[in-house]
Write a protein that holds these residues in place. Structure first.
Motif, mmCIF file in Angstrom:
data_model
loop_
_atom_site.group_PDB
_atom_site.id
_atom_site.type_symbol
_atom_site.label_atom_id
_atom_site.label_comp_id
_atom_site.label_asym_id
_atom_site.label_seq_id
_atom_site.Cartn_x
_atom_site.Cartn_y
_atom_site.Cartn_z
ATOM 1 N N ARG A 67 5.126 1.845 -68.124
ATOM 2 C CA ARG A 67 6.013 0.640 -68.578
ATOM 3 C C ARG A 67 6.295 -0.061 -68.105
ATOM 4 O O ARG A 67 7.519 -0.661 -67.747
ATOM 5 N N GLN A 68 5.995 0.194 -66.537
ATOM 6 C CA GLN A 68 6.884 -1.262 -66.340
ATOM 7 C C GLN A 68 5.879 -2.298 -65.821
ATOM 8 O O GLN A 68 4.681 -1.986 -65.560
ATOM 9 N N LYS A 69 6.259 -2.892 -65.233
ATOM 10 C CA LYS A 69 5.821 -5.035 -65.566
ATOM 11 C C LYS A 69 5.247 -4.797 -64.641
ATOM 12 O O LYS A 69 3.708 -5.873 -64.754
ATOM 13 N N SER A 70 4.715 -4.216 -63.133
ATOM 14 C CA SER A 70 3.434 -4.337 -62.415
ATOM 15 C C SER A 70 2.559 -3.661 -62.857
ATOM 16 O O SER A 70 1.106 -3.698 -61.722
ATOM 17 N N GLY A 71 2.682 -2.942 -63.643
ATOM 18 C CA GLY A 71 1.297 -1.600 -63.678
ATOM 19 C C GLY A 71 0.337 -2.541 -63.565
ATOM 20 O O GLY A 71 0.565 -3.586 -64.801
ATOM 21 N N ARG A 72 -1.202 -2.260 -64.080
ATOM 22 C CA ARG A 72 -2.254 -2.529 -64.239
ATOM 23 C C ARG A 72 -2.961 -2.130 -65.566
ATOM 24 O O ARG A 72 -3.587 -3.057 -65.764
ATOM 25 N N ASP A 73 -2.984 -1.168 -65.574
ATOM 26 C CA ASP A 73 -4.466 -0.293 -66.804
ATOM 27 C C ASP A 73 -2.826 -0.580 -67.209
ATOM 28 O O ASP A 73 -1.962 -0.454 -68.060
ATOM 29 N N GLU A 74 -3.720 0.080 -68.896
ATOM 30 C CA GLU A 74 -2.758 -0.165 -70.330
ATOM 31 C C GLU A 74 -1.124 0.743 -70.030
ATOM 32 O O GLU A 74 -0.438 0.547 -71.211
ATOM 33 N N ASP A 75 -0.998 1.554 -69.382
ATOM 34 C CA ASP A 75 0.538 2.530 -69.569
ATOM 35 C C ASP A 75 1.410 1.560 -68.867
ATOM 36 O O ASP A 75 2.429 2.192 -68.624
ATOM 37 N N LYS A 76 0.818 0.888 -67.808
ATOM 38 C CA LYS A 76 1.598 0.048 -66.957
ATOM 39 C C LYS A 76 1.775 1.272 -66.508
ATOM 40 O O LYS A 76 3.362 1.316 -65.925
ATOM 41 N N LEU A 77 1.482 1.732 -65.862
ATOM 42 C CA LEU A 77 1.307 2.823 -64.678
ATOM 43 C C LEU A 77 1.433 2.452 -63.613
ATOM 44 O O LEU A 77 0.939 1.636 -62.487
ATOM 45 N N VAL A 78 2.793 2.687 -62.317
ATOM 46 C CA VAL A 78 3.347 2.454 -61.367
ATOM 47 C C VAL A 78 3.684 3.691 -60.090
ATOM 48 O O VAL A 78 4.155 4.442 -60.619
ATOM 49 N N ILE A 79 3.150 3.505 -58.751
ATOM 50 C CA ILE A 79 3.769 4.660 -58.204
ATOM 51 C C ILE A 79 4.272 3.706 -57.480
ATOM 52 O O ILE A 79 4.832 3.519 -56.036
ATOM 53 N N TRP A 80 5.699 4.709 -56.992
ATOM 54 C CA TRP A 80 6.797 3.630 -56.730
ATOM 55 C C TRP A 80 7.268 4.819 -55.612
ATOM 56 O O TRP A 80 7.180 5.681 -55.268
ATOM 57 N N ASP A 81 7.833 4.148 -54.152
ATOM 58 C CA ASP A 81 8.466 4.811 -53.075
ATOM 59 C C ASP A 81 10.071 5.459 -53.635
ATOM 60 O O ASP A 81 10.393 6.331 -53.333
ATOM 61 N N TYR A 82 10.297 4.386 -54.344
ATOM 62 C CA TYR A 82 11.886 4.687 -54.912
ATOM 63 C C TYR A 82 11.859 3.421 -55.483
ATOM 64 O O TYR A 82 11.281 2.244 -55.609
ATOM 65 N N HIS A 83 12.888 3.415 -56.649
ATOM 66 C CA HIS A 83 13.476 2.818 -57.911
ATOM 67 C C HIS A 83 14.644 2.730 -58.627
ATOM 68 O O HIS A 83 14.902 3.708 -57.490
ATOM 69 N N VAL A 84 15.496 1.832 -58.775
ATOM 70 C CA VAL A 84 16.799 2.018 -59.157
ATOM 71 C C VAL A 84 16.732 1.813 -60.824
ATOM 72 O O VAL A 84 16.490 0.288 -60.618
#
Length: 209
Positions: A67-84
């Motif tokens: 559910r991240q805005k920058s995600g590209r698939d339907e689930d808006k999945l992103v693999i970050w190195d870190y997030h805050v």
């Protein structure tokens, strides 16, 4: 018993009217959250004691978040190195998550955020397990520093354009971002949790109170 009653009845303050009013620069989540905390300290000083900053990462620097805005698939999945992200926990049974990179409402109650953003580690390989360094917002404002070196290529050019305001520093250092991102429980500020411990600290505590 009296103390529990006081905490439970504490008013939840509307810290921000809308996300668009907040300082935001893409790929600088740690600075975005620093400015959220700074704004609360200046406008709602009594509430800063109920706020926490959470760094999400792991030793392989691969943390999947949905559910991240920058995600590209339907689930808006992103693999970050870190997030805050930032938490506002004014009552035992109320905890709100502020994530300017999420497509969920701003803010979102922690139970919804955990369910939709973290899901579960059971479906993941160990290299993708999420860990959480939790620091009080007050300590974060006092100790965090970043000269943005992590966003520069070897030739000195920017990977992503930096924020327009000056870099964040302290009297002691100009850069200690890695101290917050690394997830060794014996090093760095705050306390490190795995996903289950994080849920117990901020989610199950809330729903069981």
């Amino acid at each position: 018993m009296a103390e529990q009653l006081i905490n439970t009845n504490k008013k939840i303050v509307n810290l921000f009217s809308k996300a668009s009013d907040c300082s935001y620069v893409s790929c600088y989540c740690e600075e975005n959250v620093w400015h959220l905390c700074k704004d609360i300290q200046e406008r709602h000083v009594q509430e800063i004691q109920h706020c926490y900053v959470v760094f999400i990462s792991n030793s392989s620097r691969t943390v999947p978040l949905w559910r991240q805005k920058s995600g590209r698939d339907e689930d808006k999945l992103v693999i970050w190195d870190y997030h805050v992200i930032m938490l506002y926990h004014p009552q035992p049974d109320r905890c709100l998550v502020f994530d300017l990179d999420s497509e969920l409402p701003f803010p979102t109650y922690v139970h919804k955020y955990v369910t939709e953003t973290f899901r579960t580690d059971h479906i993941l390989k160990p290299d993708y397990f999420r860990y959480f360094r939790v620091i009080t917002a007050e300590e974060f404002l006092q100790k965090f520093a970043s000269d943005r070196r992590h966003m520069k290529r070897p030739d000195g050019t920017w990977i992503k354009p930096p924020p327009p305001y000056p870099a964040i520093g302290t009297a002691e250092t100009t850069h200690n971002l890695d101290d917050f991102i690394q997830m060794d429980p014996g090093k760095g500020p705050g306390q490190v949790y795995n996903l289950t411990q994080f849920v117990q600290r901020f989610y199950r505590t809330s729903i069981n109170s």
